[in-house]
Design an enzyme around this catalytic site. Structure first.
Site, PDB file in Angstrom:
ATOM      1  N   CYS A 114       0.840  -1.203   0.000  1.00  0.00           N
ATOM      2  CA  CYS A 114       0.000   0.000   0.000  1.00  0.00           C
ATOM      3  C   CYS A 114       0.874   1.252   0.000  1.00  0.00           C
ATOM      4  O   CYS A 114       0.690   2.164  -0.813  1.00  0.00           O
ATOM      5  CB  CYS A 114      -0.926  -0.037   1.221  1.00  0.00           C
ATOM      6  SG  CYS A 114      -2.180   1.251   1.229  1.00  0.00           S
ATOM      7  N   CYS A 201      -3.563   4.198   9.594  1.00  0.00           N
ATOM      8  CA  CYS A 201      -2.265   3.693  10.071  1.00  0.00           C
ATOM      9  C   CYS A 201      -1.620   4.600  11.108  1.00  0.00           C
ATOM     10  O   CYS A 201      -0.427   4.451  11.421  1.00  0.00           O
ATOM     11  CB  CYS A 201      -1.315   3.531   8.883  1.00  0.00           C
ATOM     12  SG  CYS A 201      -1.992   2.501   7.584  1.00  0.00           S
ATOM     13  N   CYS A 225       7.499   4.068   5.664  1.00  0.00           N
ATOM     14  CA  CYS A 225       6.650   3.869   4.494  1.00  0.00           C
ATOM     15  C   CYS A 225       7.469   3.403   3.295  1.00  0.00           C
ATOM     16  O   CYS A 225       6.930   2.822   2.357  1.00  0.00           O
ATOM     17  CB  CYS A 225       5.898   5.142   4.145  1.00  0.00           C
ATOM     18  SG  CYS A 225       6.947   6.479   3.576  1.00  0.00           S
TER      19      CYS A 225
HETATM   20  S1  SF4 Z   1       0.317   4.754   5.587  1.00  0.00           S
HETATM   21 FE1  SF4 Z   1      -1.240   3.114   5.523  1.00  0.00          FE
HETATM   22  S2  SF4 Z   1      -2.905   3.875   4.187  1.00  0.00           S
HETATM   23 FE2  SF4 Z   1      -1.092   5.185   3.881  1.00  0.00          FE
HETATM   24  S3  SF4 Z   1      -0.096   4.357   2.125  1.00  0.00           S
HETATM   25 FE3  SF4 Z   1       0.889   3.401   3.907  1.00  0.00          FE
HETATM   26  S4  SF4 Z   1      -0.270   1.503   4.371  1.00  0.00           S
HETATM   27 FE4  SF4 Z   1      -1.468   2.742   2.901  1.00  0.00          FE
END
Ligand code: SF4
Length: 238
Positions: A114, A201, A225
């Site tokens: 994600c 998140c 991330c």
């Molecule tokens: S922080 Fe959570 S919702 Fe945002 S891109 Fe990453 S996994 Fe996806």
């Protein structure tokens, strides 16, 4: 200027320099690399407290410095509103967002995938389309367990420098700067958050580390991330 190139030198900066010395050093770093890269130096703005400090520092170095924001469909409404205000004030900030379809609740089943699609890919697009040769981040080495090993200047990708000008700042010094210089900040911090990201998140946490509230309940808890760990140049291996 003399750059810190070892973890020991970074440790010394974190613990031995006072607030003013850190501010002066950050300004000097941005100025040095702006003179080297000109318009190729661009600030990445995540709309969090560290980013707004870096953005303010960069604007003090030269008001022409450009920025980019990566947003996602999952950003909290308060962050989206804050982003709109920032872009209205600084139209030299370009917003990137990936709206391609993704699986339902991918942030639960595969948060790495994600983040890769919604965050890393738009950063790659920003770097490519804005002609970035030096991107400037608000990464700090005291934020959490995953951020202890970075240097002020990184060369992870070919022909792309990464500058972390506030790397040695403590959380307290970020708030000190925001208060002293009247920097607008995302109102979600008033709710108790210490680190901000996408809504599903991000949680309020009183843990030892600022990033403890990120990705709670997943393998990514307190983690990254991917924009600070993955290759960013177009054509780089995934
Ligand atoms: S922080 Fe959570 S919702 Fe945002 S891109 Fe990453 S996994 Fe996806």
């Amino acid at each position: 200027m003399k750059f810190a190139t070892t973890p020991e030198e970074i440790h010394e900066l974190v613990n031995e320099r006072n607030f003013k010395q850190k501010v002066d050093r950050s300004l000097e770093l941005i100025d040095y690399y702006y003179k080297e890269h000109g318009d190729g130096l661009v600030v990445a703005n995540s709309l969090g407290k560290d980013s707004v400090v870096v953005w303010d520092l960069a604007k003090r170095v030269n008001p022409k410095i450009r920025g980019f924001v990566v947003t996602t469909r999952f950003k909290p409404a308060a962050t989206v509103k804050f982003m709109g205000e920032l872009v209205a004030r600084y139209p030299e900030t370009i917003v990137f967002r990936n709206d391609d379809p993704i699986a339902d609740e991918l942030y639960k089943t595969d948060p790495d995938a994600c983040c890769d699609q919604l965050k890393v890919q738009p950063v790659r697009e920003a770097i490519e389309s804005m002609g970035v040769s030096c991107w400037v981040t608000g990464l700090r080495c005291t934020e959490g367990r995953t951020r202890t090993d970075y240097l002020e200047v990184e060369e992870r990708d070919v022909d792309l420098l990464k500058l972390n000008p506030i790397l040695p700042w403590h959380e307290r010094e970020i708030w000190q700067y925001i208060a002293l210089y009247g920097v607008p900040v995302n109102p979600l911090y008033g709710e108790g958050y210490r680190s901000l990201g996408c809504e599903p998140c991000t949680h309020i946490s009183n843990g030892a580390n600022e990033r403890d509230g990120r990705w709670i309940g997943t393998s990514k808890c307190g983690g990254e991330c991917g924009i600070h760990t993955r290759p960013l140049k177009a054509g780089a291996p995934a």
